[in-house]
Design an enzyme around this catalytic site. Structure first.
Site, PDB file in Angstrom:
ATOM      1  N   HIS A 128     -15.188  31.023  11.586  1.00  0.00           N
ATOM      2  CA  HIS A 128     -15.859  29.820  12.079  1.00  0.00           C
ATOM      3  C   HIS A 128     -14.868  28.776  12.592  1.00  0.00           C
ATOM      4  O   HIS A 128     -15.116  28.113  13.600  1.00  0.00           O
ATOM      5  CB  HIS A 128     -16.718  29.236  10.951  1.00  0.00           C
TER       6      HIS A 128
ATOM      7  N   PHE B 284     -29.063  16.612  25.399  1.00  0.00           N
ATOM      8  CA  PHE B 284     -28.890  15.723  26.545  1.00  0.00           C
ATOM      9  C   PHE B 284     -29.424  16.365  27.818  1.00  0.00           C
ATOM     10  O   PHE B 284     -30.145  15.732  28.606  1.00  0.00           O
ATOM     11  CB  PHE B 284     -27.410  15.357  26.715  1.00  0.00           C
TER      12      PHE B 284
ATOM     13  N   TYR C 143     -24.174  26.858   7.466  1.00  0.00           N
ATOM     14  CA  TYR C 143     -25.442  26.243   7.838  1.00  0.00           C
ATOM     15  C   TYR C 143     -26.388  26.155   6.638  1.00  0.00           C
ATOM     16  O   TYR C 143     -26.821  27.168   6.092  1.00  0.00           O
ATOM     17  CB  TYR C 143     -26.124  27.025   8.957  1.00  0.00           C
TER      18      TYR C 143
ATOM     19  N   SER D 294     -24.420  25.147  22.000  1.00  0.00           N
ATOM     20  CA  SER D 294     -24.830  23.845  22.556  1.00  0.00           C
ATOM     21  C   SER D 294     -24.851  23.868  24.083  1.00  0.00           C
ATOM     22  O   SER D 294     -24.316  22.959  24.733  1.00  0.00           O
ATOM     23  CB  SER D 294     -23.918  22.722  22.045  1.00  0.00           C
ATOM     24  N   PRO D 295     -25.475  24.888  24.690  1.00  0.00           N
ATOM     25  CA  PRO D 295     -25.489  24.963  26.158  1.00  0.00           C
ATOM     26  C   PRO D 295     -26.337  23.871  26.803  1.00  0.00           C
ATOM     27  O   PRO D 295     -26.228  23.642  28.007  1.00  0.00           O
ATOM     28  CB  PRO D 295     -26.091  26.349  26.420  1.00  0.00           C
ATOM     29  N   LEU D 296     -27.167  23.195  25.999  1.00  0.00           N
ATOM     30  CA  LEU D 296     -27.985  22.101  26.514  1.00  0.00           C
ATOM     31  C   LEU D 296     -27.444  20.745  26.072  1.00  0.00           C
ATOM     32  O   LEU D 296     -28.162  19.743  26.060  1.00  0.00           O
ATOM     33  CB  LEU D 296     -29.443  22.282  26.072  1.00  0.00           C
TER      34      LEU D 296
ATOM     35  N   ARG E 255     -26.571  19.465  23.237  1.00  0.00           N
ATOM     36  CA  ARG E 255     -27.212  18.874  22.051  1.00  0.00           C
ATOM     37  C   ARG E 255     -28.417  18.024  22.448  1.00  0.00           C
ATOM     38  O   ARG E 255     -28.616  16.929  21.948  1.00  0.00           O
ATOM     39  CB  ARG E 255     -26.196  18.088  21.229  1.00  0.00           C
TER      40      ARG E 255
END
Length: 336
Positions: free
Chosen positions: A126, A211, A55, A205-207, A209
């Site tokens: 990773h 959306f 990152y 990314s539970p949301l 990304r």
């Protein structure tokens, strides 16, 4: 905040994924803004922070290390190795997957320095490097545990067979994979495999990304360097189809008395008590909104309605493009 097991640690059920502050979704935020987000997370009781060598090509670990140093004893700090930025022939920094034992040892040393800590609580591979036997990579991570510079290890974006092979080499404390209402690959096998070996499942990314927040309605506004521009689900035609799911989803959230993001997180937390979502955001307001979901108890029939509305059969477009699919080892659903 309620707590769950993260390998050998007890942490709040919702953690902070720090990638967004430095990487992948356009230009990095200012140091002041990053400081505000992390300070707000600490104030709200967040004690699980997740970063990686990749990152910002080291910048995110430096940022997180500096901001979290005063709180180090109160938090569980996770990072990842096996992917990093390397210059190509033209000097452009590009990501490279390399899980050779010597590379992992070098990256750990660099991460410890950037994170300003003497040990990383949870250190993930990773990506599975298909050119290196998983036993060799995991054995090297086990050596880092034995040296005391890593306290537990995990794997990211792997299939159930690779997870089980790895666990036979050295105990795997956590598996990290994308999981949300609209990304269900984990349900094929790896969720069950993690439960079988007693590993925690960290859902990134539970949301979806953004959306599932309901806020991203126009993908043409995404920054030129935003990774979603290369994802099939965010292509204009596919996203137009996916947006048709948002109206009914927002109606379910209104019925539940919460926001769409809170509904998405509550659904995820209800799937199993070994699941821990990490949310990524650059907004203090969004962070606080997301953390409310940790204490929501929504009716099973409402969660079932959300499950039936948004799933692998109703979402249009693949998770990754062809290049992205080659970089992960997760199971995929057969084409409809």
């Amino acid at each position: 905040m309620q707590t769950r097991k993260l390998g050998p640690f007890n942490v709040g059920v919702i953690g902070l994924g720090c990638m967004n502050l430095s990487h992948a979704y356009g230009p990095p935020v200012s140091v002041d803004q990053a400081d505000r987000v992390i300070a707000a997370a600490i104030e709200a009781g967040v004690d699980h922070f997740d970063t990686a060598t990749l990152y910002g090509f080291g910048a995110n670990e430096e940022l997180v290390g500096r901001l979290l140093k005063p709180h180090r004893r109160k938090i569980t700090l996770a990072s990842k190795c096996g992917m990093e930025g390397r210059p190509d022939a033209q000097g452009v920094i590009r990501k490279a997957i390399d899980a050779r034992p010597s590379t992992l040892a070098r990256q750990c040393e660099q991460s410890l320095r950037r994170l300003q800590t003497d040990a990383i609580d949870l250190y993930y591979l990773h990506r599975y490097d298909r050119s290196v036997p998983i036993e060799d990579s995991v054995g090297a991570l086990g050596d880092l545990v034995r040296k005391g510079v890593v306290r537990s290890i995990g794997l990211s974006e792997v299939s159930a067979p690779i997870l089980l092979r790895a666990h036979r080499e050295f105990p795997i404390s956590a598996v990290q994979t994308e999981y949300s209402l609209w990304t269900r690959n984990a349900e094929i096998a790896v969720l069950a495999a993690a439960r079988e070996i007693g590993a925690s499942f960290v859902a990134f990314s539970p949301l979806a990304r953004a959306f599932l927040t309901g806020a991203l309605t126009d993908v043409t506004t995404l920054h030129a360097t935003d990774i979603r521009r290369a994802m099939p689900r965010f292509a204009s035609d596919a996203y137009a189809e996916n947006l048709k799911l948002l109206g009914p989803f927002k109606a379910l959230a209104r019925q539940a008395g919460c926001t769409p993001a809170q509904l998405a997180l509550a659904w995820l937390l209800a799937q199993d008590d070994h699941i821990l979502p990490i949310v990524g955001t650059t907004s203090v307001a969004h962070l606080r909104e997301n953390l409310v979901a940790a204490d929501l108890a929504l009716p099973p029939d409402l969660l079932a309605a959300a499950d039936a509305l948004i799933n692998e059969k109703t979402v249009t477009g693949a998770r990754y493009n062809t290049q992205g699919e080659t970089e992960v080892n997760t199971e995929t659903f057969a084409p409809a």
